[in-house]
Design a protein around this motif. Structure first.
Motif: not given
Length: 475
Positions: A20-21, A103-104, A237, A239, A429
């Motif tokens: 997820p990250t 992020s998806e 998560v 970005q 990030d």
């Protein structure tokens, strides 16, 4: 035709690195000078993309024995969506939308790709493409995107939609013929910058001879971490995505010619200067700082230039951020890159990644964490064609792809050249690097000062840096 095709070890490894990250998705933006409707765009994809069967296949048993199978419920409408940007629908809004999509995760019950069409962007259109790394590496997927253009597309490449639905095996044969037929076009369109960092045939021959592979692998295992800076830390998560305005590729080449450096040396040296500028803006120490980066190295032979899958290795490059002289930074990068080209590090890394695709998931996660903590960034230079391209006669104003980052790496730096210009893209990030535009500003600043130092006044004027307004419009 096989109903189940196993993923290679390398492709499976990139699939399983999804987190997820740090999603293993290659994202790209294509800006068109004229608008294109969603209906026309979907028809283009039907014609030019779906003949590659991989884009109609989903992955089954991803954590066991992953394999490709045709999606029996494939629906193009599930992969192409129309969107509108809020507010002024300007570059800032497009950057925000790209950041959100980064992020998806992609829907794993369907083929692992998605495209969003912004129909109204500065009087034209913008396309945000997301393609999973397990489908192919950056070089392969950029070729796929380029094959959508009028200049790359061959109407004889694929059968019609009706034939494709009933005669899928012929698609495979057609794709193989297309690969052979378009390699020559690719060689014509891609310039010096598109050549592999390490010539694939030479690297593979050295590997077969066993030259330095053991030493390269030992280096990977024994290497310590780089300098502890604000680029390191826990990931979230959210970005951030951004990109620079266009810089003249001729200017980069002239700077390189003066100091006998490759285009890639100059670009990466400028990135080192941009990171130094970023740290200084945050009042962080810079003396002696080294920012280690993973550099993807293309290992695909020229005759396989348009094949999907992953055929690249990774090398470590220590960026000399701590040097306070920009010319010394470029020359330091050149020296390190010359050493890498004489080694087999990329081949050794490819072997490691291949092996990760077959080990238990927990062991792979441990290995990815261990290797990724040795570096602070991923950096890639994927050059494109140096002539203008079109989608259904609509000129592609610019293209910006972003490299994904595995493990605990929080910064991705992508460089893409197209039609005589170079752009820098940052994907990062949001918590670790909340202000990536400062890095972009530092990158442009490096070129201005390198040109002022190394080029004559006439050369600097003739090959001026910024060649557009950076907001999706030509001059």
């Amino acid at each position: 035709m096989k109903t189940h095709e196993p993923l290679s070890g390398v492709d499976a490894a990139w699939l399983r690195m999804d987190d997820p990250t740090n999603l293993m998705t290659i994202t790209a933006v294509l800006v068109l000078e004229d608008p294109i409707s969603v209906e026309t765009f979907k028809a283009l994809l039907e014609e030019r993309l779906l003949g590659f069967t991989r884009f109609r296949q989903r992955v089954r048993d991803p954590e066991g024995s992953p394999h490709w199978e045709l999606d029996p419920h494939f629906d193009l409408d599930q992969h192409v969506h129309r969107a509108a940007l809020p507010g002024d629908a300007a570059q800032a809004e497009l950057k925000d939308r790209v950041s959100e999509l980064m992020s998806e995760p992609l829907d794993r019950t369907k083929p692992l790709w998605h495209m969003e069409l912004i129909e109204d962007y500065f009087g034209g259109s913008a396309i945000i493409a997301r393609l999973h790394h397990c489908i192919g590496d950056g070089m392969a997927l950029v070729q796929v995107l380029l094959s959508l253009t009028d200049e790359y597309f061959d109407p004889a490449r694929f059968p019609s939609t009706e034939e494709r639905d009933s005669l899928l095996p012929s698609v495979v044969r057609g794709t193989l013929k297309a690969v052979q037929g378009t390699v020559a076009a690719g060689r014509r369109l891609l310039t010096e910058g598109a050549r592999s960092l390490i010539t694939p045939s030479h690297a593979l021959r050295r590997a077969k001879q066993g030259l330095s592979v053991g030493a390269a692998l030992s280096k990977f295992l024994s290497l310590g971490a780089d300098t502890d800076t604000s680029l390191k830390g826990d990931l979230g998560v959210a970005q951030r995505a951004t990109w620079s305005g266009p810089l003249a590729l001729a200017r980069v080449k002239r700077i390189g010619n003066v100091i006998d450096a490759k285009v890639n040396d100059v670009l990466l040296g400028a990135v080192a200067g941009a990171l130094r500028y970023y740290f200084e803006s945050r009042n962080e120490p810079t003396d002696g700082v080294v920012v280690r980066s993973f550099i993807p190295v293309n290992l695909r032979p020229p005759e396989q230039a348009f094949e999907l899958g992953n055929r690249f290795g990774l090398v470590y490059l220590d960026l000399p951020v701590g040097l306070d002289d920009r010319l010394k930074r470029v020359l330091s990068v050149k020296r390190k890159m010359d050493e890498i080209k004489r080694s087999s590090e990329a081949i050794a890394a490819l072997g490691v990644i291949e092996g990760l695709g077959y080990v238990p998931l927990g062991l792979e996660e441990w290995a990815v964490r261990r290797f990724s903590r040795k570096a602070s960034a991923v950096m890639t230079n994927v050059p494109g064609p140096q002539e203008p391209l079109h989608l259904k006669e609509r000129r592609v104003q610019h293209v910006m792809p972003w490299v994904p980052r595995a493990g605990h790496v929080g910064l991705g730096v992508s460089i893409f050249s197209y039609d005589g210009t170079v752009r820098l893209g940052i994907a990062c990030d949001a918590g670790l690097v909340p202000d990536p535009d400062v890095i972009v500003d530092g990158f442009t600043r490096e070129f201005d000062r390198l040109a002022a130092t190394l080029l004559s006044d006439a050369e600097a004027v003739d090959a001026s840096g910024t060649v557009g307004d950076g907001d999706g419009r030509s001059e």
